[in-house]
Design an enzyme around this catalytic site. Structure first.
Site, PDB file in Angstrom:
ATOM      1  N   GLU A  98      55.044   7.969  61.907  1.00  0.00           N
ATOM      2  CA  GLU A  98      56.486   7.792  62.136  1.00  0.00           C
ATOM      3  C   GLU A  98      56.698   7.303  63.568  1.00  0.00           C
ATOM      4  OE1 GLU A  98      57.807  11.750  61.207  1.00  0.00           O
ATOM      5  OE2 GLU A  98      57.435  12.462  63.231  1.00  0.00           O
ATOM      6  N   LYS A 155      57.486   6.871  67.376  1.00  0.00           N
ATOM      7  CA  LYS A 155      57.536   7.814  68.502  1.00  0.00           C
ATOM      8  C   LYS A 155      58.775   7.470  69.313  1.00  0.00           C
ATOM      9  CE  LYS A 155      54.851   9.743  72.283  1.00  0.00           C
ATOM     10  NZ  LYS A 155      55.802   9.561  73.382  1.00  0.00           N
ATOM     11  N   ASP A 165      61.503   7.440  72.115  1.00  0.00           N
ATOM     12  CA  ASP A 165      61.449   7.626  73.558  1.00  0.00           C
ATOM     13  C   ASP A 165      62.700   8.382  74.016  1.00  0.00           C
ATOM     14  OD1 ASP A 165      60.408   7.503  76.018  1.00  0.00           O
ATOM     15  OD2 ASP A 165      60.740   5.355  76.335  1.00  0.00           O
ATOM     16  N   TYR A 197      61.268  16.830  63.924  1.00  0.00           N
ATOM     17  CA  TYR A 197      59.940  16.363  63.504  1.00  0.00           C
ATOM     18  C   TYR A 197      58.833  17.395  63.536  1.00  0.00           C
ATOM     19  CZ  TYR A 197      59.604  15.494  68.574  1.00  0.00           C
ATOM     20  OH  TYR A 197      59.641  15.607  69.932  1.00  0.00           O
ATOM     21  N   LYS A 237      50.103   4.203  71.043  1.00  0.00           N
ATOM     22  CA  LYS A 237      51.109   3.585  71.904  1.00  0.00           C
ATOM     23  C   LYS A 237      51.131   2.067  71.752  1.00  0.00           C
ATOM     24  CE  LYS A 237      53.015   6.472  74.709  1.00  0.00           C
ATOM     25  NZ  LYS A 237      52.399   6.929  75.876  1.00  0.00           N
ATOM     26  N   CYS A 254      82.269 -12.676  99.881  1.00  0.00           N
ATOM     27  CA  CYS A 254      82.305 -12.527  98.422  1.00  0.00           C
ATOM     28  C   CYS A 254      82.231 -13.899  97.759  1.00  0.00           C
ATOM     29  CB  CYS A 254      83.594 -11.817  98.005  1.00  0.00           C
ATOM     30  SG  CYS A 254      83.808 -11.781  96.220  1.00  0.00           S
ATOM     31  N   CYS A 289      85.828 -14.630  96.047  1.00  0.00           N
ATOM     32  CA  CYS A 289      87.110 -14.807  96.738  1.00  0.00           C
ATOM     33  C   CYS A 289      86.936 -15.055  98.233  1.00  0.00           C
ATOM     34  CB  CYS A 289      88.002 -13.579  96.514  1.00  0.00           C
ATOM     35  SG  CYS A 289      87.416 -12.112  97.372  1.00  0.00           S
ATOM     36  N   CYS A 297      82.813  -6.237  98.197  1.00  0.00           N
ATOM     37  CA  CYS A 297      83.832  -7.203  98.590  1.00  0.00           C
ATOM     38  C   CYS A 297      85.064  -6.416  99.026  1.00  0.00           C
ATOM     39  CB  CYS A 297      84.157  -8.085  97.381  1.00  0.00           C
ATOM     40  SG  CYS A 297      85.738  -8.930  97.512  1.00  0.00           S
ATOM     41  N   CYS A 308      90.762 -10.356  94.884  1.00  0.00           N
ATOM     42  CA  CYS A 308      89.507 -10.922  94.382  1.00  0.00           C
ATOM     43  C   CYS A 308      89.583 -11.027  92.860  1.00  0.00           C
ATOM     44  CB  CYS A 308      88.340 -10.037  94.790  1.00  0.00           C
ATOM     45  SG  CYS A 308      86.765 -10.548  94.082  1.00  0.00           S
TER      46      CYS A 308
HETATM   47  S1  IVH Z   1      55.388  15.387  67.243  1.00  0.00           S
HETATM   48  C1  IVH Z   1      52.907  18.907  68.715  1.00  0.00           C
HETATM   49  N1  IVH Z   1      56.779  13.311  66.590  1.00  0.00           N
HETATM   50  O1  IVH Z   1      56.444  12.594  72.176  1.00  0.00           O
HETATM   51  C2  IVH Z   1      53.642  17.781  69.239  1.00  0.00           C
HETATM   52  N2  IVH Z   1      56.643  13.880  68.876  1.00  0.00           N
HETATM   53  O2  IVH Z   1      54.251  12.449  74.119  1.00  0.00           O
HETATM   54  C3  IVH Z   1      54.856  17.556  68.451  1.00  0.00           C
HETATM   55  N3  IVH Z   1      57.937  12.429  70.335  1.00  0.00           N
HETATM   56  O3  IVH Z   1      56.754  15.799  73.511  1.00  0.00           O
HETATM   57  C4  IVH Z   1      55.343  16.247  68.715  1.00  0.00           C
HETATM   58  N4  IVH Z   1      58.733  11.130  68.751  1.00  0.00           N
HETATM   59  O4  IVH Z   1      58.891  14.602  72.765  1.00  0.00           O
HETATM   60  C5  IVH Z   1      56.342  14.077  67.599  1.00  0.00           C
HETATM   61  N5  IVH Z   1      58.019  11.506  65.847  1.00  0.00           N
HETATM   62  C6  IVH Z   1      57.590  12.277  66.843  1.00  0.00           C
HETATM   63  C7  IVH Z   1      57.940  12.042  68.170  1.00  0.00           C
HETATM   64  C8  IVH Z   1      57.444  12.859  69.169  1.00  0.00           C
HETATM   65  C9  IVH Z   1      58.720  11.382  70.052  1.00  0.00           C
HETATM   66  C10 IVH Z   1      57.708  12.935  71.698  1.00  0.00           C
HETATM   67  C11 IVH Z   1      57.828  14.402  71.873  1.00  0.00           C
HETATM   68  C12 IVH Z   1      56.550  14.843  72.558  1.00  0.00           C
HETATM   69  C13 IVH Z   1      56.094  13.563  73.139  1.00  0.00           C
HETATM   70  C14 IVH Z   1      54.616  13.550  73.382  1.00  0.00           C
END
Ligand code: IVH
Length: 706
Positions: free
Chosen positions: A133, A135, A137, A245, A333, A427, A430, A445, A451
């Site tokens: 799934e 990840k 951010d 998750y 990653k 500026c 203006c 400015c 302006c």
């Molecule tokens: S599972 C046991 N699933 O990534 C760890 N983490 O770099 C449980 N994160 O601290 C994490 N999406 O904040 C999991 N689909 C996902 C995620 C995810 C983002 C983050 C999470 C974790 C960090 C680790």
């Protein structure tokens, strides 16, 4: 080690300090506060209590108020928002919140599967099913549901102990306060990711830039700042989201596979990421990884890889963690997204508050599938620091995927006659002089409403959704009216209909306006003539005054006249009016200064008076309630059937109520279970409202008050 100086100066009250002592003390306080910030925020190893920390900050700002001229360039009181003035309660996690090991290639994934097979003593032929799934951010959070009711939410903190963000989490629509369905586990500790959508992030930054605030670098920082707000109302405005998750309680997991677990979460009313795939091999995982990489630029949130989890929950349990990383999951990653391109020129944008922002005009280039042709260069120092020159080749990166950044110059490719960039001293819009305040990175400015850039930006802000909400006046229309001289300042909006004594048709000579659209515009303008104080204050576009601050001001002063009076008395940045303003929780010295300086500027006051001839501001009568119990004092008596007294107390506290042991006339409610005796009698005697257990449950399960 506790780092607190204990010299003679520290023992003196602020009013006893000589000027040279005050100077010394400000320096010492600044060093200490910076030291403790790092201990707390970066290292998560606080050395002093929150209260001791608050005292240091208060002393620092008190000295600055007495000796404004001694205020240091990088005074800790300038740090607004990022660091709350008093911190959140700490919450220990029932099991540590882990991070994830990384993979960067299919080779790394092979090795991951091999490690899993070896640990579980499986043959290499045995398939390890993974669920992949995205990840996200964002930032992780842990939610504890007791008997299906959210009782506590916490940030990750150092993985062992987080911060109590229950009130803030409750503002996120994806997070149900009560889970759906029957047979809910007694305690469910859930982990998931709080994140901000990309379009909401861009809107927020747009708003911040317009009100002279620093934009957030990426949605994660914006979400993090949004969660760690003392005022949940501010969190609510950040429009955060949540995907669940993982489970934090590893005992008696209610599902056999992760896939099943996700299904359970959905049935309980939680949000899980709809994008996930079952993978039976590394090549499946690779295919999914490529699929997600292609999808990346079309997602509404930022991701930085794909997480693969062992589907079998029993296996997950057996695998456990090594150090901070689970053995049953890994993050594959994405490679960093960078490209080299030509910096054609540096242009200067002028914002609503006059801020001159340099922008890199780039030869269009694709960075990780997204075409980039411009990048913010922030300010003149940044250009000097990176020694960026027009005509240079530069390395461009999509930071957190949203705002493209210029990383550095490729010096080898520099043309020999290139010259350092000269930041304009007037500026570009203006030609007024520009001004850079001591200690500030931004040049501004001085043209004000003269302006065009500032005036147009102000008008745009004035009519925007959270402000007067006038429909039909977009940037294009505003510019056209500006060019024809009809709209030079916000108050001119109310004259559009009246110009030359003509009717609604008077603007249909303008390109794009017909009688119908003109009538619609005037209707919308007329509707905006009645406006709430908080919207009006926001519309004024005062630096640092976003919607949340505007609301705080409205709640404090209730009407514009009281606010104007107070701000006028605060014009020397000291005295009781100044204290009242700068001590509003959520408004610090910097914001207070911006407010005072706005209302003490003749040009602004003149414009304000013009606007006030046309607009009627509604006095704020009713203060908003955060929860039906916020600010209430409760007493419990007798036995509750559905929960322990401790839990009831914790729920009450999580809804901002105070729980005390004895009845007095200050008690708002007595919650009476079975076998209530003397307290119930006393409550009826002095007329305290008594709640049955049923009524209590219905109050705590009701939606947040409006
Ligand atoms: S599972 C046991 N699933 O990534 C760890 N983490 O770099 C449980 N994160 O601290 C994490 N999406 O904040 C999991 N689909 C996902 C995620 C995810 C983002 C983050 C999470 C974790 C960090 C680790």
């Amino acid at each position: 080690m506790k780092k607190m100086s204990s010299n003679a100066i520290r023992d003196k009250g602020v009013e006893e300090l000589q000027k040279n002592e005050a100077k010394q003390e400000l320096k010492a306080l600044s060093n200490e506060i910076i030291y403790h910030n790092k201990q707390y925020y970066t290292l998560s190893e606080p050395q002093i209590t929150d209260h001791e920390y608050d005292i240091l900050r208060k002393r620092n700002s008190d000295i600055e108020i007495r000796f404004p001229e001694l205020k240091m360039k990088n005074s800790p009181s300038e740090i607004v928002g990022a660091i709350p003035s008093s911190s959140f309660k700490r919450v220990p996690h029932s099991s540590p919140m882990l991070s994830l090991g990384n993979a960067f290639s299919s080779n790394d994934m092979e090795e991951f599967i091999e490690r899993v097979q070896k640990f579980l003593n499986l043959s290499t032929k045995e398939k390890v099913t993974l669920i992949g799934e995205p990840k996200i951010d964002g930032l992780s959070a842990s939610l504890t549901y007791r008997k299906g009711v959210l009782s506590v939410a916490a940030t990750r903190g150092d993985g062992e102990v987080g911060e109590d963000i229950t009130q803030n989490i409750l503002t996120i629509p994806d997070v149900p306060k009560k889970l759906l369905g029957e047979n809910l586990p007694e305690i469910l500790e859930l982990r998931g990711e709080v994140y901000m959508g990309i379009s909401d992030f861009q809107l927020l930054n747009h708003e911040r830039i317009n009100s002279g605030q620093k934009p957030f670098v990426n949605p994660r920082n914006a979400a993090s700042g949004g969660l760690r707000q003392l005022d949940p109302g501010v969190t609510a405005q950040r429009k955060l989201h949540f995907f669940a998750y993982a489970s934090g309680s590893d005992l008696a997991r209610p599902a056999k596979t992760y896939k099943e677990f996700l299904g359970l979460l959905v049935n309980w009313g939680l949000k899980v990421n709809p994008i996930s795939r079952q993978c039976q091999s590394v090549s499946d995982a690779e295919e999914f990884h490529n699929y997600i990489m292609n999808l990346r630029s079309s997602l509404e949130y930022e991701i930085d890889g794909v997480v693969y989890k062992v589907n079998n929950i029993r296996w997950q349990e057996r695998l456990g963690a090594s150090g901070r990383e689970p053995r049953w999951a890994i993050a594959w990653k994405f490679p960093a997204e960078q490209s080299v391109t030509k910096l054609k020129s540096i242009s200067i944008q002028v914002g609503r508050t006059g801020a001159l922002t340099p922008v890199a005009e780039l030869e269009s280039i694709s960075v990780g599938g997204v075409t980039v042709s411009r990048a913010s260069l922030h300010n003149e120092d940044e250009i000097a620091r990176k020694d960026l020159r027009e005509g240079d080749f530069v390395l461009v990166q999509r930071a957190g995927d949203v705002i493209p950044q210029v990383v550095h110059v490729i010096k080898e490719k520099r043309h020999e006659d290139s010259e350092p960039f000269k930041f304009p001293m007037t500026c570009p819009e203006c030609q007024s002089n520009t001004f850079r305040a001591e200690g500030e990175a931004v040049r501004r400015c001085t043209g004000g409403l003269k302006c065009p850039a500032q005036a147009i930006e102000w008008i745009k802000h004035f009519v925007s959704r959270g402000a007067l909400d006038i429909e039909g006046l977009g940037e294009k229309q505003i510019k056209a009216f500006w060019d024809s001289g009809r709209l030079k300042r916000p108050s001119d909006i109310f004259m559009l209909e009246k110009v030359d004594g003509e009717s609604a048709t008077s603007i249909s000579d303008h390109e794009g306006w017909g009688e119908k659209s003109a009538t619609k515009l005037f209707d919308s303008i007329n509707k905006s003539r009645k406006v709430s104080l908080e919207r009006f204050l926001y519309a004024l576009g005062i630096r640092h005054v976003g919607q949340a601050t505007a609301r705080l001001l409205a709640q404090q002063y209730l009407d514009l006249n009281s606010l104007k009076k107070a701000v006028y008395s605060a014009r020397y940045y000291k005295g009781p009016s100044w204290d009242e303003l700068s001590n509003i929780d959520g408004i610090g010295d910097v914001v207070a200064e911006a407010i005072v300086s706005f209302f003490n500027n003749d040009q602004n006051i003149k414009e304000l008076d013009f606007i006030l001839q046309e607009v009627k501001i509604q006095r704020l009568e009713v203060l908003e309630k955060k929860s039906p119990l916020s600010g209430k004092t409760l007493v419990f008596t007798g036995a509750l059937e559905k929960m322990s007294r401790a839990e009831a107390k914790s729920i009450a506290e999580s809804l901002s109520a105070k729980v005390v042991g004895t009845i007095s006339k200050n008690t708002d409610y007595l919650v009476a279970g079975t076998g209530s005796g003397s307290k119930l009698r006393k409550a009826s005697e002095i007329g305290i409202k008594v709640l049955s257990e049923e009524e209590w449950i219905s109050i705590i399960s009701s939606k947040e008050g409006s």
